[in-house]
Design an enzyme around this catalytic site. Sequence first.
Site, PDB file in Angstrom:
ATOM      1  N   ASP A 204       0.742  -1.226  -0.040  1.00 12.47           N
ATOM      2  CA  ASP A 204       0.209  -0.115  -0.018  1.00 12.47           C
ATOM      3  C   ASP A 204       0.846   1.393  -0.059  1.00 12.47           C
ATOM      4  OD1 ASP A 204      -2.749   1.321   0.654  1.00 12.47           O
ATOM      5  OD2 ASP A 204      -1.498   2.019   2.176  1.00 12.47           O
ATOM      6  N   GLU A 245       0.876  -0.653  -5.313  1.00 11.04           N
ATOM      7  CA  GLU A 245      -0.100   0.348  -5.152  1.00 11.04           C
ATOM      8  C   GLU A 245       0.527   1.858  -5.390  1.00 11.04           C
ATOM      9  OE1 GLU A 245      -3.616   2.867  -3.420  1.00 11.04           O
ATOM     10  OE2 GLU A 245      -1.842   2.189  -2.237  1.00 11.04           O
TER      11      GLU A 245
END
Length: 551
Positions: A204, A245
């Site tokens: 993330d 990401e």
Amino acid sequence: MTLNNDPLWYKNAIFYELHIRSFCDSNGDGKGDLLGIVSKLDYIKELGVDCLWLLPMMPSPLLDDGYDVADYYNIHPDYGTIEDFKLLVDEAHQRGLRVITDLVLNHTSDQHPWFVESRKSKDNPYRDYYVWSDTDEKYKGVRIIFTDTEPSNWTYDETTEQFYWHRFYASQPDLNYDNPVVADKMIEVVRYWLDMGIDGFRADAVPYLFEREGTSCENLPETHTYLQRVRAAMEAYPGTIMLGEANMWPDELRPYFRGDPNDPSVPGDEFHMAFHFPVMPRIFKGLRLGEATDIINIMRDTPDIPYNCQWCVFLRNHDELTLEMVTEEDRQLMWNEYAPDPTMRLNLGIRRRLAPLLDNDRRKVALANAILFSLPGAPIIYYGDEIGMGDNISLFDRNGVRTPMQWTDDETAGFSDTTPDKFWASLIADETYGYQRINVATQQNQDDSLLALMKHFVAVRKANPVLGWGTCEFIDLDNTAILAYHRAHEAEQLLIVCNLSDTPQMVTLPLADVVGQTPTDVLTEESLGVVDAVEYGMTLEPYQYHWLRFE
């Protein structure tokens, strides 16, 4: 069944993204959990996907749905235990399914013990685990990501009279990767979960790990160096992947793969995979305007990547439909077309699910997925989109697209044994998207259901590995309502042709290489007329698409 041992399994894989809290409740507390997922693994297997992506599952105050991690070494008690997680991984593997989990590298919760200690005093041993400053003037000009809620990337802490740095919510202080202890500890976290048998991570918010004055504090060389170190640690676990990401332009993402696309002896050694964010809003724009140009341009601007790397493509996920990677003009267009109610908007995006975005029009939903499954990259299905679930924009923040999965038409939608008033979020119960009408059980008994179509897309995609491995060449046409591209790998070839408009469209395709051959749609097994000239004409109905093989 066991997992295949192909280290490049992800090149032609299909991912299924799961919001644990919303998928299935096994213990009647109104919240989905890991054992609930175990009970639905056969359904996921029947869908035909290859890998589950689990949204955050670690202990957290849940101010950002688990992306505010309070403990990297445990499971949130709502979701179960470490033993439950091990069982899930084992049961998934027995069905030939892989499992990846979210890994939040950039920040923790302000309730993480490290930060609790860090903010106690300036000389606390944990002080340097985070980024502190006497002033909020450092790193001026660095963009604020959560523009709706955060006025600054700095928050003042009264206890020590200093500011701490955060790229997201103030409750999510950024870790200090210039501290070698922090860097080492996060590698330990990676190994801890890999030792449990998982197949990798969706990493993330990776562009923001380091800060440097006079920069955007994004995509810095130090960030790449650290991610290469993470990748090196993962090499001890063959077949595991790191899916990055990073909401960036394709040319900004290219360095996250490294390697040489023209030389197999120089493979990528950073990300195995990365999300291709910019193509997603352009698919929606193309469908609304009946215009293929923007999709073609962004894909042509996408650089080649090494043979052992792959893009991930998606239509929707757990966040808002981000409009960061579009022009201001297009952002206003997308908001006006897809989010006319201002409450549908969040930050620089739109908090709606796939079916409502596409007017619950089966033709548009099918076409969007026909594009998704045939573009370069591994497709991701967001839970519930395979049956056309709706959203609830009255719920806080992004929870409107994270409502309980609709399994059956009974009063609990098959999500839980408890009563709906105890559910963590209310079921969707309106006339269009309500669980009474939109649910798995009903669609499993319908040959023409959206679920059946999605299973078919998955099966045909997997039967044609050219879609995972092949090159992609877009065809320039006079009719810009038609999106056409050629996928090729070794002896395999497919021609994808899509009508993005709501009217019938005639198109002339340059097919000099296949004169005398007969195109067959691999999705329907229907044969079209023989190619009898260099220029091949066809008419496509509104939102019609073909995946053509030539024989």
